[in-house]
Design a protein around this motif. Structure first.
Motif, PDB file in Angstrom:
ATOM      1  N   ALA B  99     -14.034  38.475  -8.580  1.00 44.75           N
ATOM      2  CA  ALA B  99     -15.094  37.562  -8.184  1.00 44.75           C
ATOM      3  C   ALA B  99     -15.434  37.679  -6.701  1.00 44.75           C
ATOM      4  O   ALA B  99     -16.605  37.587  -6.327  1.00 44.75           O
ATOM      5  N   HIS B 100     -14.411  37.881  -5.848  1.00 45.16           N
ATOM      6  CA  HIS B 100     -14.737  37.935  -4.415  1.00 45.16           C
ATOM      7  C   HIS B 100     -15.595  39.149  -4.076  1.00 45.16           C
ATOM      8  O   HIS B 100     -16.425  39.103  -3.182  1.00 45.16           O
ATOM      9  N   GLU B 101     -15.430  40.233  -4.840  1.00 44.17           N
ATOM     10  CA  GLU B 101     -16.290  41.396  -4.600  1.00 44.17           C
ATOM     11  C   GLU B 101     -17.710  41.130  -5.084  1.00 44.17           C
ATOM     12  O   GLU B 101     -18.685  41.476  -4.416  1.00 44.17           O
ATOM     13  N   TRP B 102     -17.801  40.488  -6.246  1.00 39.74           N
ATOM     14  CA  TRP B 102     -19.131  40.137  -6.778  1.00 39.74           C
ATOM     15  C   TRP B 102     -19.836  39.213  -5.788  1.00 39.74           C
ATOM     16  O   TRP B 102     -21.035  39.385  -5.508  1.00 39.74           O
ATOM     17  N   LEU B 103     -19.099  38.263  -5.235  1.00 43.89           N
ATOM     18  CA  LEU B 103     -19.684  37.345  -4.250  1.00 43.89           C
ATOM     19  C   LEU B 103     -20.170  38.121  -3.022  1.00 43.89           C
ATOM     20  O   LEU B 103     -21.276  37.898  -2.530  1.00 43.89           O
ATOM     21  N   SER B 104     -19.339  39.060  -2.543  1.00 39.56           N
ATOM     22  CA  SER B 104     -19.733  39.780  -1.326  1.00 39.56           C
ATOM     23  C   SER B 104     -20.967  40.636  -1.581  1.00 39.56           C
ATOM     24  O   SER B 104     -21.726  40.919  -0.664  1.00 39.56           O
ATOM     25  N   GLU B 105     -21.175  41.030  -2.832  1.00 41.98           N
ATOM     26  CA  GLU B 105     -22.335  41.863  -3.141  1.00 41.98           C
ATOM     27  C   GLU B 105     -23.585  41.052  -3.494  1.00 41.98           C
ATOM     28  O   GLU B 105     -24.706  41.540  -3.362  1.00 41.98           O
ATOM     29  N   ASN B 106     -23.404  39.831  -3.987  1.00 43.67           N
ATOM     30  CA  ASN B 106     -24.549  39.072  -4.500  1.00 43.67           C
ATOM     31  C   ASN B 106     -24.998  37.896  -3.629  1.00 43.67           C
ATOM     32  O   ASN B 106     -26.139  37.453  -3.726  1.00 43.67           O
ATOM     33  N   VAL B 107     -24.069  37.427  -2.810  1.00 47.91           N
ATOM     34  CA  VAL B 107     -24.440  36.324  -1.911  1.00 47.91           C
ATOM     35  C   VAL B 107     -25.326  36.883  -0.793  1.00 47.91           C
ATOM     36  O   VAL B 107     -25.149  38.022  -0.367  1.00 47.91           O
ATOM     37  N   LYS B 108     -26.297  36.085  -0.375  1.00 50.27           N
ATOM     38  CA  LYS B 108     -27.146  36.493   0.764  1.00 50.27           C
ATOM     39  C   LYS B 108     -26.725  35.678   1.991  1.00 50.27           C
ATOM     40  O   LYS B 108     -26.208  34.560   1.867  1.00 50.27           O
ATOM     41  N   ALA B 109     -26.978  36.261   3.169  1.00 54.43           N
ATOM     42  CA  ALA B 109     -26.589  35.590   4.419  1.00 54.43           C
ATOM     43  C   ALA B 109     -27.174  34.178   4.451  1.00 54.43           C
ATOM     44  O   ALA B 109     -28.327  33.952   4.062  1.00 54.43           O
ATOM     45  N   GLY B 110     -26.355  33.232   4.861  1.00 51.85           N
ATOM     46  CA  GLY B 110     -26.823  31.855   4.983  1.00 51.85           C
ATOM     47  C   GLY B 110     -26.611  31.014   3.732  1.00 51.85           C
ATOM     48  O   GLY B 110     -26.758  29.787   3.761  1.00 51.85           O
ATOM     49  N   GLN B 120      -8.523  24.910  -7.481  1.00 47.71           N
ATOM     50  CA  GLN B 120      -7.964  26.197  -7.093  1.00 47.71           C
ATOM     51  C   GLN B 120      -7.032  26.024  -5.906  1.00 47.71           C
ATOM     52  O   GLN B 120      -7.144  25.063  -5.142  1.00 47.71           O
ATOM     53  N   SER B 121      -6.121  26.964  -5.787  1.00 47.64           N
ATOM     54  CA  SER B 121      -5.119  26.890  -4.714  1.00 47.64           C
ATOM     55  C   SER B 121      -5.662  27.526  -3.450  1.00 47.64           C
ATOM     56  O   SER B 121      -6.669  28.243  -3.463  1.00 47.64           O
ATOM     57  N   GLU B 122      -4.947  27.279  -2.373  1.00 50.12           N
ATOM     58  CA  GLU B 122      -5.314  27.862  -1.083  1.00 50.12           C
ATOM     59  C   GLU B 122      -5.397  29.389  -1.170  1.00 50.12           C
ATOM     60  O   GLU B 122      -6.347  29.997  -0.665  1.00 50.12           O
ATOM     61  N   ASN B 123      -4.416  30.012  -1.817  1.00 43.93           N
ATOM     62  CA  ASN B 123      -4.442  31.474  -1.941  1.00 43.93           C
ATOM     63  C   ASN B 123      -5.706  31.951  -2.650  1.00 43.93           C
ATOM     64  O   ASN B 123      -6.337  32.917  -2.246  1.00 43.93           O
ATOM     65  N   GLN B 124      -6.039  31.277  -3.756  1.00 44.99           N
ATOM     66  CA  GLN B 124      -7.226  31.677  -4.523  1.00 44.99           C
ATOM     67  C   GLN B 124      -8.494  31.500  -3.689  1.00 44.99           C
ATOM     68  O   GLN B 124      -9.369  32.375  -3.671  1.00 44.99           O
ATOM     69  N   ILE B 125      -8.575  30.372  -3.007  1.00 38.59           N
ATOM     70  CA  ILE B 125      -9.775  30.079  -2.217  1.00 38.59           C
ATOM     71  C   ILE B 125      -9.908  31.044  -1.038  1.00 38.59           C
ATOM     72  O   ILE B 125     -11.014  31.508  -0.725  1.00 38.59           O
ATOM     73  N   ASN B 126      -8.790  31.379  -0.416  1.00 36.14           N
ATOM     74  CA  ASN B 126      -8.854  32.302   0.726  1.00 36.14           C
ATOM     75  C   ASN B 126      -9.471  33.641   0.339  1.00 36.14           C
ATOM     76  O   ASN B 126     -10.207  34.240   1.115  1.00 36.14           O
ATOM     77  N   ILE B 127      -9.142  34.097  -0.854  1.00 31.73           N
ATOM     78  CA  ILE B 127      -9.698  35.381  -1.311  1.00 31.73           C
ATOM     79  C   ILE B 127     -11.210  35.249  -1.538  1.00 31.73           C
ATOM     80  O   ILE B 127     -11.996  36.082  -1.099  1.00 31.73           O
TER      81      ILE B 127
END
Lengths: 605, 605
Positions: B99-110, B120-127
């Motif tokens: 999911a974090h890769e999908w987010l980095s590819e699909n989210v737009k700046a801002g 979710q836990s801190e570890n999960q959220i940090n990723i």
């Protein structure tokens, strides 16, 4: 220990403390490592030995103004007592009583503890820093090493002539390698990487040297860029015209003292620089960070490509092992016959003589350059010390009905060897046979293993230990370490051990397979062959590669120590097949007398 | 998929997006987990299933305003296609396309991407945060979950009656346990620890409940202090007078909505609070940190003490397994006879009928409370799906000469069981026998293993796989998971798997031993017994404990699938000894007819 030696270390420690006071420090950390984190360090960098007397290959001392401690691992708990004055340095266990804990207990609030940031990595310093800060102290990097300031007759840095490593051995041009690393840097979003490990530099530039014992290194740094260009920071005295002409115009040669200014320049341009926090001097990491570089902390990018040997390297390795095997056969025949013949006389074979004799056989082997490490030649109880280094003082004789262990290797132009054989002089006890056979079964189990892509050495380690575990036995060292090609006899990143492995095994990786068993005060057993990870087809019904090992070391395993009744049919078949192969490959290199000996030593059981 | 279902999910996704817009967000993360990170979540918390239709036990969806994706692991790649509309959610692999890769590819700046910090836990959220920030977006915690705002008929939170877990089963009083944990907190320099895993709370307080399926949990939080006192944050409706009177005055019961204010109070006093960054809701971690608590990030301190079962628990577990074994024998006799008799008729035995029948046998067992998980009842090709969950729609018949796999377990007051048996209906092929026997050899290899203190499950995993690896085969799941005592059928921290293990195995730890082999489209094989780590004396010549496993599951292994010619003598001996023990223990619990069946099923080979 002679009084003069004790006094010498006392006065050195005293001089260092005076220097620390003068510089405004309350303590200092003295690691065994140098800038390049290698196993062999040149005399000029042997600060730990100079200060404390300790000559082991790993360790650390910490001194405050009124007390000091030396930290060594399990291999050296006996040796440290022989070499270091306890009144000067308290003995501590490197792992169980680590330096950062000692610091947190002995430092007082406000103390300033110094360290040389060239000699330790960021990871190492971070751990020490926590210990010092827990006690309210401060860990401070020095600009120049206070030990060097008081070391009166400190030797000069080594400056040996380098030589190009020919393509016929290296198998891949430096340009090709640099392009490969450049692509890896691109993929890691790094503009460049700092290489501080001299075997990474040697592999990347296809150069070799003689700056340290037993490993053909040119001590130097390099920066490799994503476009494949390199700055090589090396003493000009090491760079022969031959070396220079083998390098292409993408490699710029610069003096080592230019390294810092160049790193600052990269950093100030905001470049993204890969550094290995486990091996790169903290000086470099902090210099880059302070000056604005974006750091990519990752494993030295050369390590994995270097570990996966190419076909030319593998063929060289195989060839070197055949020649080395013939030397081993000459030695084993000599030692077996002479040890028995001379046992009980006033001229018995000694450990030292055996090591020297083996060296002389190896020196006659074509392309021999050096031993790959100091020979471990351990008779009876000395064999039980896994890392015993024979000396004229320690050398004992090989006695009847005792076990003799010899671990040795050569640096040949086409490959590095490392082999351990354990033999019985005379007749073994039932216990010796049982233990030897279990070690052999573990060795065979690993040698025969098949495993899917993605498997690492921690997963496979138990296969080699199981026959020992079954009997409540174990050994306290790794099962396998990586080996270089005419480079370090110990290299990463792959390994086979109880400890976790940073990488999965991949085809072309070259390792040792060396389970053992050690009975303190009686004998040591180790059987070591080198192995190559290779492709073995696909998993059934899956698109996943299956791997196995190719054994490359050729030398008989002492059948007088083998108890076939506890072995499985497939283990016995492996041993017979191995011996048939050894016989077939080595016979052409031997004279009639040695052929006959080999024939008997490799008979089917 | 019916149109109405597709439309339903489309309109839910639409409603969620409208809500997000209203709240000023550009996206939202919807994990499968609830506040307690458990395998079973109550209907009210099944937000992922409500939104997407996906009912698997692990996964995650991420929606932006114009696109969405669902992330599931290898177990669910088929199921996700059956349950989720691809037009609404792109299918992604949870590990390979995270999911974090999908987010980095699909989210737009801002963009502002929301998440519920309770789920979710801190570890999960940090990723996830790194992925969003890489794209120039921001990951923002919500105060209330936007999915709940638009979920019209969201069920209520579960509120079942709790009960005390009697000392005669628990073996150790809550007070004793709390003192033990208190000491651990002291040693970690923590004043208290937040427990968010309900099985940690259940173990510590000796309470059980029925808030979720198959695991006797009371969903709740607790804070345990170094002095052994506890605040238990639990819905008052769950706390019966029976439960209350079993707790002592060191346990304070408070409503869940008091948790935050109490944590803030601890934090503002500067207390040092242990939280597990892998399991504790990020809401709690960040609340503590923001309010000045000193965080000690470490594994939930209850996990390891809970994993090491005490003698009372071990005796309960052994007793439960004997009773469970008798139910399994009744079932195996029934299914073998009925499947053959009715094969080819218009009334064949089906997977569903088999599962129901086994349930009915278990329900008659004293102290039975529930199944410990949904039975996996897989005939022929369905058995090849490791996590197949039989339903009325999927249920197929048991056919002649096909393999049938059944993985099931019970929650008994004195212990939790989990067993898999694989049988042949009729006659197996040679291939089936070879594969079954290799799985059995792996099972036996692990069951017979001895190993030194300090060994973890990653090191032992290869012992169970080796007979499969030797033939180029493998299985794509762990070899062993931890099991609770009248608690979760899956619990940590110990495991036996290719993946790294967070802890070494210790006496009293309770695990499964379940190698398998799956041939897609044809059959699945798994042999699962539960095992207890136990002391087996000392290593020879060393002061290091040696451990081995005690097998506690009692049930015949189908001999018609065993090919003795590829087994070693010691493996055959293990099988015969195991069967003799099963026969001896279970015979007294069976009638004459079943005794005779068992006698034949456990004969020596």
């Amino acid at each position: 220990m002679p009084e003069s030696v004790i006094d010498g270390h006392a006065s050195r420690l005293n001089a260092l403390r005076e220097q620390l006071k003068k510089d405004g420090f309350d303590g200092f950390v003295i690691p065994r490592t140098d800038e390049h984190q290698g196993e062999y360090v040149p005399p000029q960098a042997q600060r730990l030995a100079w200060l404390s007397g300790f000559t082991g290959s790993a360790g650390l001392a910490v001194t405050l103004l009124d007390r000091a401690a030396i930290f060594v691992d399990g291999r050296y708990t006996i040796q440290v007592r022989q070499e270091v004055v306890e009144d000067l340095f308290a003995y501590k266990h490197l792992i169980d009583e680590p330096a950062h804990e000692w610091l947190s207990e002995n430092v007082k609030a406000g103390m300033r503890i110094a360290y040389d940031p060239w000699l330790q990595s960021e990871n190492q310093i971070n751990i020490l820093r926590k210990g010092v800060e827990k006690a309210g102290g401060e860990l401070v990097a020095v600009e120049s090493n206070p030990a060097d300031a008081v070391w009166r007759d400190q030797p000069a840095r080594p400056c040996t002539k380098s030589m190009p490593y020919d393509l016929k051995y290296a198998g891949k041009s430096s340009r090709e390698k640099r392009e490969e690393i450049g692509k890896l840097l691109d993929a890691s979003d790094a503009d460049c990487a700092v290489l501080s490990l001299p075997d990474s530099v040697a592999w990347l530039l296809n150069v070799r040297g003689e700056d340290v014992d037993h490993t053909p290194l040119v001590l130097s740094f390099a920066v490799v860029h994503a476009d494949g260009s390199v700055q090589w920071f090396v003493d000009g005295g090491k760079v022969t015209s031959e070396t220079l002409s083998a390098l292409d115009n993408q490699v710029e040669v610069a003096e080592p003292d230019a390294l810092e200014s160049r790193l600052i320049a990269f950093a100030q341009k905001g470049k993204s620089v890969l550094v290995d926090p486990a091996t790169c001097p903290e000086r470099i990491t902090s210099l880059l960070e302070k000056n604005g570089a974006k750091l990519v902390r990752a494993m030295d990018p050369v390590m994995k490509p270097k570990a996966r040997k190419n076909d030319t390297e593998l063929n060289g390795i195989r060839a070197a092992h055949i020649r080395d095997g013939a030397a081993m056969v000459q030695f084993l025949k000599w030692v077996t016959e002479n040890a028995i013949e001379r046992a009980g006389t006033d001229n018995p074979v000694t450990e030292m003589e055996a090591a020297d004799k083996l060296r002389s056989f190896r020196e006659d082997v074509p392309m021999f350059k050096d031993l790959s490490f100091d020979t471990i030649s351990g008779a009876g109880p000395n064999g039980a010390m896994c890392h015993y280094k024979v000396s004229n003082e320690s050398s004992i004789s090989l006695n009847m009905n005792e076990i003799f262990l010899i671990d040795s290797g050569g640096q040949f132009l086409d490959g590095t060897t490392d082999i351990t054989r354990t033999i019985i002089i005379g007749s073994p006890t039932e216990e010796m046979k049982d233990r030897f056979t279990r070690v052999l079964m573990g060795h065979i189990s690993l040698a025969m293993a098949k495993f899917p892509k993605g498997t690492n050495g921690m997963q496979l380690d138990s296969l080699a230990r199981r026959p020992l575990w079954d009997a409540g036995l174990d050994f306290d060292h790794g099962t396998g370490h990586g080996v270089g090609c005419f480079l370090g006899v110990h290299e990463g990143p792959q390994r086979i051990a109880k400890a976790s492995s940073p990488v999965a095994l991949e085809p072309g990786m070259f390792l040792s397979n060396e389970p053992g068993y050690y009975k303190a005060g009686e004998y040591g057993i180790r059987i070591e062959n080198l192995i190559i990870v290779r492709d073995a087809g696909k998993m059934i019904g899956l698109d996943i590669p299956l791997y196995d090992f190719e054994t490359v070391t050729l030398c008989p395993i002492d059948l007088r120590l083998v108890e076939p009744s506890i072995m499985s049919a497939s283990e016995i078949k492996w041993l017979n097949d191995y011996h048939a192969w050894v016989r077939e490959e080595l016979t052409p290199l031997l004279d009639a007398e040695h052929q006959a000996w080999l024939q008997a030593a490799t008979k089917s059981i």
